[in-house]
Design a protein around this motif. Structure first.
Motif, short mmCIF file in Angstrom:
data_model
loop_
_atom_site.label_atom_id
_atom_site.label_comp_id
_atom_site.label_asym_id
_atom_site.label_seq_id
_atom_site.Cartn_x
_atom_site.Cartn_y
_atom_site.Cartn_z
N LEU A 90 0.66 -1.23 -0.01
CA LEU A 90 -0.10 -0.10 -0.09
C LEU A 90 0.77 1.26 -0.03
O LEU A 90 0.66 2.30 -0.59
N ALA A 91 1.93 1.28 0.77
CA ALA A 91 2.76 2.46 1.00
C ALA A 91 3.55 2.50 -0.59
O ALA A 91 3.81 3.86 -1.03
N ASP A 93 2.26 1.72 -3.48
CA ASP A 93 1.38 2.07 -4.46
C ASP A 93 1.15 3.68 -4.28
O ASP A 93 1.02 4.32 -5.11
N ALA A 94 0.92 3.93 -2.95
CA ALA A 94 0.56 5.51 -2.40
C ALA A 94 1.83 6.26 -3.20
O ALA A 94 1.66 7.31 -3.41
N ARG A 98 1.58 9.63 -5.87
CA ARG A 98 1.62 10.67 -5.19
C ARG A 98 2.36 11.63 -6.23
O ARG A 98 3.22 11.22 -7.00
#
Length: 113
Positions: A90-91, A93-94, A98
Motif C-alpha cells: 500500500l505504501a 502504491d501510494a 503521489r
C-alpha cells in the motif's frame, strides 16, 4: 489443503475461536451462541481442527474443544506477515501515484489571479 487465514476468516469460525478463548467448551455449549444447528457448529470445529487451530478431547460422551496454542501462534504469525506485506505494498502504491513536489499545483497555473 485448507488455508489457515481463509478458514479462520469465516464469521462463525471467528466467533468460535473467540468463545474458545475463554476456555475449553463443549459443542452443545458453543452451539447455544449461534442460530445454526449443533451439526453445523461441529463441521466448523472440524475445519478449525483440520488446520490446527483447535483440538478436541472426549470426556465421557461429551466432546470438549479448546484452542491449540501452536496453531493460534501460526495464525498470529500469518496475520502479521499478511498485514506487513499488504501495508508495504500500500505504501509503495501510494508513493507511485503521489504527484511529485516539483509539479505545479493546478491553482498555481491558473490565470484567474
Amino acid at each position: 489443503m485448507l488455508d489457515l487465514l481463509e478458514t479462520a476468516a469465516e464469521p462463525n469460525r471467528r466467533r468460535l475461536l473467540q468463545l474458545l478463548g475463554r476456555g475449553e467448551t463443549s459443542v452443545n455449549e458453543l452451539a447455544e451462541n449461534f442460530p445454526v444447528s449443533r451439526s453445523a457448529i461441529s463441521q466448523h470445529l472440524k475445519l478449525l481442527a483440520d488446520v490446527g487451530l483447535v483440538r478436541a478431547r472426549k470426556d465421557g460422551r461429551r466432546r470438549l474443544y479448546s484452542l491449540e496454542p501452536h496453531g493460534m501462534a501460526r495464525l498470529r504469525d500469518s496475520l502479521e506477515s499478511f498485514w506487513n506485506t499488504e501495508l508495504d505494498q500500500l505504501a509503495t502504491d501510494a508513493a507511485a501515484i503521489r504527484p511529485s513536489r516539483s509539479a505545479p499545483h493546478p491553482k498555481e497555473n491558473s490565470n484567474d489571479h
